[in-house]
Design an enzyme around this catalytic site. Structure first.
Site, mmCIF file in Angstrom:
data_model
loop_
_atom_site.group_PDB
_atom_site.id
_atom_site.type_symbol
_atom_site.label_atom_id
_atom_site.label_comp_id
_atom_site.label_asym_id
_atom_site.label_seq_id
_atom_site.Cartn_x
_atom_site.Cartn_y
_atom_site.Cartn_z
ATOM 1 N N GLU A 35 3.495 178.281 35.365
ATOM 2 C CA GLU A 35 2.038 178.471 34.445
ATOM 3 C C GLU A 35 0.837 178.911 35.882
ATOM 4 O OE1 GLU A 35 0.737 177.350 31.797
ATOM 5 O OE2 GLU A 35 2.575 177.664 31.161
ATOM 6 N N HIS A 37 1.140 181.383 37.060
ATOM 7 C CA HIS A 37 0.846 183.381 37.249
ATOM 8 C C HIS A 37 0.483 183.640 35.680
ATOM 9 C CE1 HIS A 37 4.060 182.594 40.255
ATOM 10 N NE2 HIS A 37 3.964 183.772 41.187
ATOM 11 N N GLN A 61 5.254 192.617 53.170
ATOM 12 C CA GLN A 61 3.909 191.429 52.997
ATOM 13 C C GLN A 61 4.565 190.795 54.272
ATOM 14 O OE1 GLN A 61 2.803 191.722 49.000
ATOM 15 N NE2 GLN A 61 3.570 189.594 49.368
ATOM 16 N N GLY A 148 -5.020 185.306 41.657
ATOM 17 C CA GLY A 148 -5.269 184.056 41.399
ATOM 18 C C GLY A 148 -5.946 183.457 42.927
ATOM 19 N N GLN A 149 -7.718 182.703 42.630
ATOM 20 C CA GLN A 149 -7.934 181.987 43.534
ATOM 21 C C GLN A 149 -6.780 180.954 44.358
ATOM 22 O OE1 GLN A 149 -10.960 179.749 41.944
ATOM 23 N NE2 GLN A 149 -11.765 181.631 41.357
ATOM 24 N N ASP A 151 -4.579 182.362 46.186
ATOM 25 C CA ASP A 151 -4.247 183.415 46.874
ATOM 26 C C ASP A 151 -6.033 183.665 47.638
ATOM 27 O OD1 ASP A 151 -1.152 183.361 47.855
ATOM 28 O OD2 ASP A 151 -1.652 183.594 45.745
ATOM 29 N N VAL A 177 -4.416 176.569 39.484
ATOM 30 C CA VAL A 177 -3.058 175.688 38.423
ATOM 31 C C VAL A 177 -2.427 174.636 39.254
ATOM 32 C CG1 VAL A 177 -2.369 175.910 36.183
ATOM 33 C CG2 VAL A 177 -3.446 177.200 36.504
ATOM 34 N N SER A 186 3.219 177.301 42.983
ATOM 35 C CA SER A 186 3.608 178.228 43.788
ATOM 36 C C SER A 186 5.211 178.029 43.858
ATOM 37 C CB SER A 186 4.001 177.647 45.517
ATOM 38 O OG SER A 186 4.243 178.700 46.351
HETATM 39 P P1 AMP Z 1 3.446 185.589 44.058
HETATM 40 O O1 AMP Z 1 3.844 186.019 42.930
HETATM 41 O O2 AMP Z 1 2.867 184.556 44.796
HETATM 42 O O3 AMP Z 1 2.485 187.057 44.289
HETATM 43 O O4 AMP Z 1 1.193 185.822 43.159
HETATM 44 C C1 AMP Z 1 1.066 186.388 42.514
HETATM 45 C C2 AMP Z 1 -0.523 185.981 41.759
HETATM 46 O O5 AMP Z 1 -0.066 184.617 41.003
HETATM 47 C C3 AMP Z 1 -1.420 186.500 42.795
HETATM 48 O O6 AMP Z 1 -2.626 186.459 42.467
HETATM 49 C C4 AMP Z 1 -1.330 184.628 43.258
HETATM 50 O O7 AMP Z 1 -2.746 183.850 43.772
HETATM 51 C C5 AMP Z 1 -1.134 183.860 41.142
HETATM 52 N N1 AMP Z 1 -1.025 182.773 41.280
HETATM 53 C C6 AMP Z 1 -0.190 182.151 42.658
HETATM 54 N N2 AMP Z 1 0.314 180.735 42.154
HETATM 55 C C7 AMP Z 1 -1.217 180.607 41.888
HETATM 56 C C8 AMP Z 1 -1.604 179.257 40.977
HETATM 57 N N3 AMP Z 1 -1.513 178.167 40.924
HETATM 58 N N4 AMP Z 1 -2.829 179.449 40.622
HETATM 59 C C9 AMP Z 1 -3.422 180.834 39.952
HETATM 60 N N5 AMP Z 1 -2.828 181.431 40.543
HETATM 61 C C10 AMP Z 1 -2.065 181.573 41.232
#
Ligand code: AMP
Length: 281
Positions: A35, A37, A61, A148-149, A151, A177, A186
């Site tokens: 959710e 994403h 990374q 997302g904030q 990160d 979220v 996450s």
């Molecule tokens: P990732 O797949 O973990 O690299 O995340 C991809 C994007 O989704 C990044 O910009 C993250 O900051 C964002 N993101 C991951 N989890 C959340 C969350 N719980 N709330 C808001 N954005 C998120």
């Protein structure tokens, strides 16, 4: 929704939108979508004509002892979720498609912002993020990109990168979220055992308690000590628990808006979270 795995296919799929001068919204991810994403995808859908989401687990990374090999890859499930949430193009390139066969000789280092917090714990991590995001921006050429904030440091790094290199994209941050119990969503939450999953929401609970204490005029130093103690008592091994300004400068007192940052491990699983605290509220 179209799925593209090659850079040429992506360009061909985007060509009509480009020639019609449509706005392109881009959400880069590493997949195993949830959710959090989807909130980025919905925000892109709300303000853009065409929505592109990338799913790419970026090897450069990850540190040598990190979870690149075991990172959850669930492309079929991701594809269904994206189609349901209004994505137009899913871009899921292979590592070879992304990096080619020749060695890469170019690096992108965003200084200063990457020195502390996750940058200190994960050397080279943000260089890897900066390289892949720049490559993806060049491939997609989006009007807007959504991050997302959760990160927070990554978002700050990308904003700096875009400004410093004049990359023609508008970066938008999207609030964290959370699950009902407060745990920030996450992909790594899936690594937690049921017992660890019960403990995990204590990060957010501790951040909220710290906020409360700051609003009651307790000193930042004492509040951070209590934050660290509550995390350690709950069973976390802390990577960092720190306060910074919204621009990531060090702060010594709660006399301005601040952000509290936590990275902490439960077993082998590293969780991060943050809380923005306004001085004037
Ligand atoms: P990732 O797949 O973990 O690299 O995340 C991809 C994007 O989704 C990044 O910009 C993250 O900051 C964002 N993101 C991951 N989890 C959340 C969350 N719980 N709330 C808001 N954005 C998120």
């Amino acid at each position: 929704m179209k799925t593209e795995t090659s850079i040429q296919g992506l360009s061909a799929s985007l060509a009509p939108a480009r020639s019609a001068r449509k706005t392109i919204g881009f959400v880069p991810t590493m997949g195993n979508l949830h959710e959090g994403h989807m909130q980025l995808v919905r925000e892109a859908r709300r303000i853009c004509d065409v929505v592109v989401v990338s799913v790419f687990v970026n090897p450069i990374q990850f540190g040598p002892n990190e979870d690149f090999a075991s990172y959850p890859r669930t492309l079929e499930q991701d594809s269904h979720l994206l189609a349901e949430n209004g994505c137009d193009i899913l871009f899921s390139p292979s590592v070879e498609q992304m990096y080619g066969k020749q060695p890469r000789l170019t690096n992108i280092a965003v200084n200063l912002l990457t020195e502390g917090l996750c940058g200190a714990q994960r050397p080279g991590h943000f260089d890897g993020v900066a390289v892949v995001v720049t490559k993806l921006f060049n491939m997609v050429q989006p009007t807007y990109a959504f991050f997302g904030q959760k990160d927070y440091q990554q978002l700050a790094v990308i904003q700096q990168l875009v400004q410093d290199l004049n990359i023609p994209v508008e970066v938008r941050g999207v609030p964290i979220v959370r699950a009902e119990d407060g745990l920030a969503l996450s992909s790594r939450n899936g690594y937690l055992t049921p017992e660890q999953r019960q403990i995990a929401p204590k990060i957010y609970a501790s951040l909220l308690a710290a906020q409360q204490q700051l609003k009651q005029s307790e000193s930042l130093t004492i509040v951070l000590e209590k934050l660290r103690k509550s995390l350690t008592d709950a069973g976390f091994v802390i990577d960092y628990a720190e306060a910074r300004s919204p621009q990531l400068q060090t702060v010594t007192a709660f006399d301005q808006d601040i952000v509290l940052f936590v990275a902490a491990k439960l077993g082998n699983t590293r969780l991060i979270d943050n809380l923005q605290i306004r001085y004037t509220d």
